[in-house]
Motif scaffolding. Structure first.
Motif, short mmCIF file in Angstrom:
data_model
loop_
_atom_site.label_atom_id
_atom_site.label_comp_id
_atom_site.label_asym_id
_atom_site.label_seq_id
_atom_site.Cartn_x
_atom_site.Cartn_y
_atom_site.Cartn_z
N SER A 35 -20.07 -24.85 -4.75
CA SER A 35 -21.07 -24.31 -5.24
C SER A 35 -20.75 -22.55 -4.30
O SER A 35 -19.82 -22.84 -2.71
N ASP A 36 -21.71 -22.12 -4.41
CA ASP A 36 -21.45 -20.49 -4.16
C ASP A 36 -22.99 -20.30 -3.33
O ASP A 36 -23.42 -21.22 -2.71
N SER A 37 -23.11 -18.85 -2.61
CA SER A 37 -24.09 -19.19 -1.23
C SER A 37 -25.12 -19.64 -1.12
O SER A 37 -26.60 -19.47 -1.12
N ARG A 38 -25.34 -18.91 -3.54
CA ARG A 38 -26.51 -19.32 -3.47
C ARG A 38 -27.46 -20.82 -3.85
O ARG A 38 -28.03 -21.51 -4.25
N GLY A 39 -26.26 -21.84 -3.66
CA GLY A 39 -25.98 -22.72 -4.19
C GLY A 39 -26.37 -23.89 -5.79
O GLY A 39 -26.06 -24.47 -6.28
N MET A 40 -25.37 -22.42 -6.62
CA MET A 40 -25.15 -22.70 -7.30
C MET A 40 -23.36 -23.74 -7.61
O MET A 40 -22.49 -22.74 -7.69
N MET A 41 -23.78 -23.93 -8.33
CA MET A 41 -22.19 -24.95 -9.16
C MET A 41 -20.88 -24.21 -9.69
O MET A 41 -21.49 -24.01 -11.26
N ILE A 42 -20.42 -24.34 -8.98
CA ILE A 42 -19.11 -23.19 -9.98
C ILE A 42 -18.14 -23.85 -10.37
O ILE A 42 -17.41 -23.72 -12.06
N ARG A 43 -17.50 -25.10 -9.91
CA ARG A 43 -17.12 -25.93 -10.04
C ARG A 43 -17.27 -27.45 -9.53
O ARG A 43 -17.29 -27.84 -8.51
N VAL A 44 -16.68 -28.70 -10.72
CA VAL A 44 -17.19 -30.01 -10.76
C VAL A 44 -16.15 -30.70 -10.40
O VAL A 44 -15.03 -30.45 -12.10
#
Length: 508
Positions: free
Chosen positions: A24-33
């Protein structure tokens, strides 16, 4: 190592690891799972990428997690980064489950990235709970065994003195008092003997026995005592192995279970006694029953009575725990059954649903020849038919059993979907989702039980096959559920090879 190799290595790690991995990025958004994340939380990967990690947490933990991340970015202080902790995960279906969360932090070209690894703790927690219950029962057994021994010494003195007084000559009034006291002391001695059986310190006299013969002899007594409002059905296998048990204690245990079944059906009802051989030879069945692999004879006693709630099931085998105190229950009947079975080297299982009845399974080990390597016979892998990627919709309200069923079906070469009850399963079908087989429990919350779901599937989706399963020993509980002989029920606990053959037969 160049960027392309780094990326390929990361992809390989994420694809193959059995634990959930989330970047996840600094905002807590999932980039990859990774795929394990989708399986663990019940989402497709496309539903997760671009969403906040808070989607996978209960609200309270999500707020706390945001605070940890913000604090770390601003100060560098580690409150969660690099420190594993046990938390709760939130599945797509709304259910919570325990996970161990580890979070790592990286700064790549000025971009703050976080890697979370989540390990499912459900099975470990269940094992810990089972161990705690077993240890509690053992501790209670040691305590009651010591108390029973001391009380026996006291009762010996009381009974002996009363008998001496009786022998020295007393008048009729005194004799009546002494006889009442002796009767009470004898009842006390019987009570302590039952406690000793629970504590596994009683003297058993095991002999090689056919459980069918012992059950038939016990039923001759029971049918005269339980009354005309109760129907007793039997289902004895044509051939069974012999086991080493104390006949008197076995019959006493069976009477206890039958009388419990009668009390759970105050308006009358039906219960079944069945006996058959069962081989536990795969890890799934051993996990479900908490038993060592081997060859057992199983005695089932099922009723269609009031059933038991979760708390009553947890404490059912504790001495003096009873839900029938207003009816004179002592809370020793099931404790005695538990102690006898365990002292005989066996196991006991309990399955119950409030409003639908209860089923006890008593497993006694069989003496049998073993292979030259000392192992018990197991199913040949070549005898287990595999699926070809067909889709099986698993319908089960118990989260632990549902996850176990998903694993079992996937291991047989099928794809899986799952639903927590019959209503959700039918909605899945109505939505247009392709399904080849519906594999459903019988007793579930909601409007549709297993039989009703099967009927609606047959009517609306005739190309979809149905396999039903139940934790009860037979269909004695299903008359009020619209039960029918049209569907062959796979009884829990079942072996992997049995499940494989049933699915293969439906799809052949």
């Amino acid at each position: 190592m160049d960027h392309a190799k780094d990326s390929a290595l990361l992809s390989a790690i994420m694809e193959t690891t059995a634990d959930s991995m989330i970047v996840s990025d600094s905002r807590g958004m999932m980039i990859r799972v990774n795929p394990a994340t989708g399986r663990l939380f019940g989402y497709r990967i496309s539903e997760l990428v671009g969403q906040s990690v808070n989607l996978l947490m209960p609200d309270a933990l999500a707020d706390l997690h945001d605070g940890f991340m913000r604090h770390h970015i601003e100060t560098g202080e580690k409150r969660i980064i690099g420190l594993g902790r046990d938390v709760e995960g939130l599945r797509k279906n709304g259910s919570l489950f325990p996970v161990h969360l580890s979070v790592g932090h990286a700064d790549i070209g000025g971009e703050q990235l976080f890697v979370g690894i989540l390990h499912d703790l459900t099975d470990r927690r269940a094992a810990e709970d089972a161990l705690a219950r077993s240890q509690r029962l053992d501790a209670i057994g040691q305590l009651t065994g010591g108390m029973a021994h001391d009380f026996n010494n006291l009762l010996t003195v009381i009974i002996g003195n009363l008998e001496l007084l009786e022998m020295r000559g007393v008048n009729d009034r005194q004799l009546a008092l002494i006889e009442d006291s002796l009767d009470s002391a004898e009842l006390g001695a019987e009570l302590t003997s039952r406690l000793l059986v629970f504590a596994r310190r009683g003297d058993l006299k095991p002999v090689k026995s056919d459980l069918r013969d012992l059950c038939k002899a016990t039923l001759a007594i029971l049918r005269r005592t339980i009354g005309d409002d109760y129907r007793v059905k039997t289902d004895f296998a044509a051939t069974i192995s012999q086991v080493m048990v104390d006949p008197v204690q076995l019959q006493s245990a069976l009477i206890n279970l039958a009388l419990n079944a009668r009390d759970a059906m105050p308006g009358g009802g039906e219960f079944l006694i069945s006996v058959s051989d069962v081989i536990i030879d795969d890890t799934y069945m051993a996990q479900e029953t908490d038993m060592e692999p081997g060859h057992y004879v199983r005695l089932f006693v099922s009723d269609d009575g009031e059933g038991m709630g979760p708390e009553a099931q947890k404490r059912a085998f504790e001495p003096f725990f009873t839900t029938k105190s207003d009816k004179g229950g002592t809370g020793l009947g099931l404790a005695m059954v538990y102690g006898f079975v365990r002292q005989s080297g066996g196991h006991i299982t309990l399955y119950s649903e409030p409003g639908h009845g209860t089923s006890f399974g008593l497993y006694f080990p069989v003496s049998q020849p073993v292979h030259h390597d000392g192992s018990t016979p197991a199913a040949n892998a070549a005898d287990i038919p595999q699926g070809q990627g067909q889709i099986v919709l698993i319908v089960e309200d118990n989260p632990k059993v549902r996850r176990l069923s998903v694993e079992r079906v996937r291991d047989l070469g099928y794809q899986t979907l799952d639903a927590r009850n019959g209503d959700a399963a039918y909605e899945t079908l109505v939505s247009g989702t392709h399904v080849d087989v519906v594999f459903s429990d019988l007793v579930m919350p909601g409007h549709l039980n297993g039989y009703e779901l099967a009927a609606k599937v047959r009517q609306s989706f005739p190309d979809v096959q149905v396999l039903l399963t139940s934790g009860y020993a037979s269909d004695v509980v299903t008359a009020s559920m619209g039960g029918t002989t049209e569907y062959d029920v796979l009884h829990k606990p079942y072996r992997q090879v049995e499940l494989a053959r049933r699915l293969h037969a439906l799809l052949a």
